[in-house]
Scaffold this motif. Sequence first.
Motif, PDB file in Angstrom:
ATOM      1  N   PRO A 128       6.719   7.261   9.263  1.00  0.00           N
ATOM      2  CA  PRO A 128       6.494   8.479  10.042  1.00  0.00           C
ATOM      3  C   PRO A 128       6.094   9.633   9.114  1.00  0.00           C
ATOM      4  CG  PRO A 128       8.834   7.890  10.006  1.00  0.00           C
ATOM      5  CD  PRO A 128       8.119   6.876   9.184  1.00  0.00           C
ATOM      6  N   ALA A 129       5.379  10.581   9.684  1.00  0.00           N
ATOM      7  CA  ALA A 129       4.851  11.692   8.895  1.00  0.00           C
ATOM      8  C   ALA A 129       5.962  12.461   8.157  1.00  0.00           C
ATOM      9  CB  ALA A 129       4.051  12.628   9.791  1.00  0.00           C
ATOM     10  N   ALA A 130       7.074  12.706   8.846  1.00  0.00           N
ATOM     11  CA  ALA A 130       8.132  13.518   8.235  1.00  0.00           C
ATOM     12  C   ALA A 130       8.699  12.832   6.994  1.00  0.00           C
ATOM     13  CB  ALA A 130       9.244  13.761   9.258  1.00  0.00           C
ATOM     14  N   PHE A 131       8.797  11.499   7.047  1.00  0.00           N
ATOM     15  CA  PHE A 131       9.307  10.754   5.887  1.00  0.00           C
ATOM     16  C   PHE A 131       8.306  10.838   4.732  1.00  0.00           C
ATOM     17  CE2 PHE A 131      10.113   6.409   3.902  1.00  0.00           C
ATOM     18  CZ  PHE A 131      11.187   6.861   3.145  1.00  0.00           C
ATOM     19  N   ARG A 132       7.023  10.757   5.068  1.00  0.00           N
ATOM     20  CA  ARG A 132       5.996  10.860   4.013  1.00  0.00           C
ATOM     21  C   ARG A 132       6.060  12.230   3.322  1.00  0.00           C
ATOM     22  NH1 ARG A 132       1.852   7.344   7.149  1.00  0.00           N
ATOM     23  NH2 ARG A 132       1.482   5.791   5.559  1.00  0.00           N
ATOM     24  N   GLY A 187      -1.313  11.479  -2.910  1.00  0.00           N
ATOM     25  CA  GLY A 187      -2.089  10.494  -2.154  1.00  0.00           C
ATOM     26  C   GLY A 187      -1.325   9.998  -0.947  1.00  0.00           C
ATOM     27  N   ALA A 188      -2.058   9.481   0.029  1.00  0.00           N
ATOM     28  CA  ALA A 188      -1.521   8.849   1.236  1.00  0.00           C
ATOM     29  C   ALA A 188      -0.824   9.826   2.177  1.00  0.00           C
ATOM     30  CB  ALA A 188      -0.583   7.678   0.899  1.00  0.00           C
ATOM     31  N   VAL A 189      -0.978  11.123   1.926  1.00  0.00           N
ATOM     32  CA  VAL A 189      -0.339  12.112   2.806  1.00  0.00           C
ATOM     33  C   VAL A 189      -1.364  13.086   3.393  1.00  0.00           C
ATOM     34  CG1 VAL A 189       1.983  12.022   1.837  1.00  0.00           C
ATOM     35  CG2 VAL A 189       0.260  13.490   0.768  1.00  0.00           C
ATOM     36  N   ALA A 190      -2.647  12.733   3.326  1.00  0.00           N
ATOM     37  CA  ALA A 190      -3.721  13.570   3.883  1.00  0.00           C
ATOM     38  C   ALA A 190      -4.942  12.667   4.029  1.00  0.00           C
ATOM     39  CB  ALA A 190      -4.006  14.750   2.949  1.00  0.00           C
ATOM     40  N   ILE A 233       0.863  -1.183   0.000  1.00  0.00           N
ATOM     41  CA  ILE A 233       0.000   0.000   0.000  1.00  0.00           C
ATOM     42  C   ILE A 233       0.898   1.230   0.000  1.00  0.00           C
ATOM     43  CG2 ILE A 233      -1.720   1.271   1.353  1.00  0.00           C
ATOM     44  CD1 ILE A 233      -2.585  -1.509   2.451  1.00  0.00           C
ATOM     45  N   ALA A 234       0.489   2.248  -0.773  1.00  0.00           N
ATOM     46  CA  ALA A 234       1.330   3.430  -0.922  1.00  0.00           C
ATOM     47  C   ALA A 234       1.614   4.084   0.422  1.00  0.00           C
ATOM     48  CB  ALA A 234       0.652   4.438  -1.852  1.00  0.00           C
ATOM     49  N   VAL A 235       2.901   4.379   0.646  1.00  0.00           N
ATOM     50  CA  VAL A 235       3.308   5.199   1.786  1.00  0.00           C
ATOM     51  C   VAL A 235       3.109   6.675   1.411  1.00  0.00           C
ATOM     52  CG1 VAL A 235       5.306   5.911   3.163  1.00  0.00           C
ATOM     53  CG2 VAL A 235       4.916   3.489   2.688  1.00  0.00           C
ATOM     54  N   ALA A 236       3.352   6.949   0.128  1.00  0.00           N
ATOM     55  CA  ALA A 236       3.036   8.250  -0.460  1.00  0.00           C
ATOM     56  C   ALA A 236       2.878   8.029  -1.953  1.00  0.00           C
ATOM     57  CB  ALA A 236       4.148   9.267  -0.193  1.00  0.00           C
ATOM     58  N   GLY A 237       2.056   8.849  -2.587  1.00  0.00           N
ATOM     59  CA  GLY A 237       1.847   8.717  -4.035  1.00  0.00           C
ATOM     60  C   GLY A 237       1.704  10.093  -4.659  1.00  0.00           C
ATOM     61  N   ALA A 238       2.067  10.201  -5.942  1.00  0.00           N
ATOM     62  CA  ALA A 238       1.902  11.480  -6.636  1.00  0.00           C
ATOM     63  C   ALA A 238       1.554  11.218  -8.095  1.00  0.00           C
ATOM     64  CB  ALA A 238       3.184  12.308  -6.542  1.00  0.00           C
ATOM     65  N   ALA A 239       0.642  12.039  -8.606  1.00  0.00           N
ATOM     66  CA  ALA A 239       0.267  11.960 -10.013  1.00  0.00           C
ATOM     67  C   ALA A 239       0.423  13.338 -10.639  1.00  0.00           C
ATOM     68  CB  ALA A 239      -1.186  11.490 -10.158  1.00  0.00           C
ATOM     69  N   ALA A 240       0.765  13.353 -11.909  1.00  0.00           N
ATOM     70  CA  ALA A 240       0.876  14.642 -12.601  1.00  0.00           C
ATOM     71  C   ALA A 240       0.348  14.509 -14.024  1.00  0.00           C
ATOM     72  CB  ALA A 240       2.336  15.101 -12.648  1.00  0.00           C
TER      73      ALA A 240
END
Lengths: 378, 171
Positions: free
Chosen positions: A350-354, A304-307, A279-286
């Motif tokens: 952890p949040a800071a890594f995300r 995604g996965a950061v909010a 499962i994504a720890v963080a994701g980005a689309a553009a």
Amino acid sequence: MTCLVEIPTALRALCEGELQVQVPVGNVRSIVRALDERFPGFREQLGQSFAVAIDGELIHDPWLEPVPAGTELHFLPVIAGGQETQVSVNAAYAAPEDVEAAVALLAEAGSQGRVLAGGTDLIVQMRTGQCSPQLLVDVKRIPALGVCELGTEVLRLGAALSSAVLREQPEVRRVFPGLVEAAELIGSEQVQGRASLGGNLCNGSPAADTVPALIVADATCIVAGPTGMREVPVAAFCTGPGETVLGTGELLVELRVPRPPARTSDAYLRFTPRSEMDIAVAGAAARLELGDDGRCRGARVAIGAVAPTALLVPEAAEALVGSDLGEDALEAAAAAVRAASRPIDDVRAPAAFRTHLVGVLSKRVVRIAASRAAGEPG
Amino acid sequence: MTRMHITTCLNGEEIDFLCEPHQSLLHVLRDELKLTGTKEGCGTGDCGACSVILDGRLVNSCLTLAAEVQGRSVETVEGVAGPVSQAGTVGLHPIQQKLLEHAALQCGVCTPGIVMAVKALLDREPDPSEREVRYWLAGNLCRCTGYDKIVRAVLDAAAELRNLPEERQPA
């Protein structure tokens, strides 16, 4: 007279590390009682469901089984994943063949009804007791929910369309490579064969892979309900973890994705510790649109996965539009993305890594989308 | 709760069964139809031991309701081997034969799921790369072999299937 009891691994700590103990003979019930007296809590930890083996012979439902002198007794506690995995609820099942019938069923069932598409989230949630609906409305027999049609202006994706079917459309992949790559990151081949785009959205997971990709593609959700149809922009569809704008009796029917302008392409990237089945720890689309001069003419960036939900980040797009997509512009976009993210600490990161990750991913994903928009291979 | 009457095509044969509306296909296969080749590992779609092919698609039978297969076509591991010959030998499918030859199993619990996953792959892509095989099998957990022997067996089975003349291709 005694028999020899082999202590199960899971109970050894409770039994002061003993591997085997001698216990007066009797039946299984008296032996459990004796062990519970010597090791308080033994009975509770063993649980109600277990089998025993007496001199190698397996006995289910063993409470009154006599245990003669000199025998060797093994307890076999139920292993998690065995009998616990039966669907424990008594949900009824309906498979309507049109949207109106599905909406009527869902409206009548109210909060007791759930839509079943691929079932890869819902059935797991039912099994783990997270939800116990009274009615499952299987929407896979409704033709409108299985549509995959790329027209001159819009791509129509039925809400129950599986990732496996979507992946097999070469023209859709050519026009929306980022959307297809997000869909094919979800789960295993087995999950892909069932999991739907609509389900990924309606499940409301903040880490859903297709949602940032649908947001940058500017998709619109077509929702049917008791009072008719309505349209919701995909960026406004999820309202929190596990929560969406869908009201009682409402059904997501279709996702409509406008065909992008010329020299425009998209991409999706996520970070996971494992390369598959994660499962994504963080994701980005553009999605990037290039002008004739090669500069950025239009941009959409989503994360995604950061909010609590996937987010469109207009400030990141502003940092890119008009630029040559050089390092300064990318860093400004990444800073905007980091500022927009509101991640949590949890078991996966952890949040800071995300926050750090989502900045890195957004730069990479912008580069990929831009090179695709320029028609470069790969 | 009323039991549902389901008619489906199972391993090429039209069959009927009764099931509870919320019962999984896995439990109907194993407990009602006594086809215990399909295994339950996790029950949550992570391990792939319960893999079957539904209308040509690889799926987890633990995450499929039995009621959903009405009028559809289900293939399980029991349908993969050919019939027993007059000499009494079982006509194993090349996928099964190669898994044996490469010693690509130890405890065997994951094997039926692996066989179905590989069949679904080779039905689609007769000449997969090693990378494709490894990604395709990401949803089939094996805790014994370390996967390497499985991957070798799959590549070997694919090569054998490609080289078989048409009349000897398994159904």
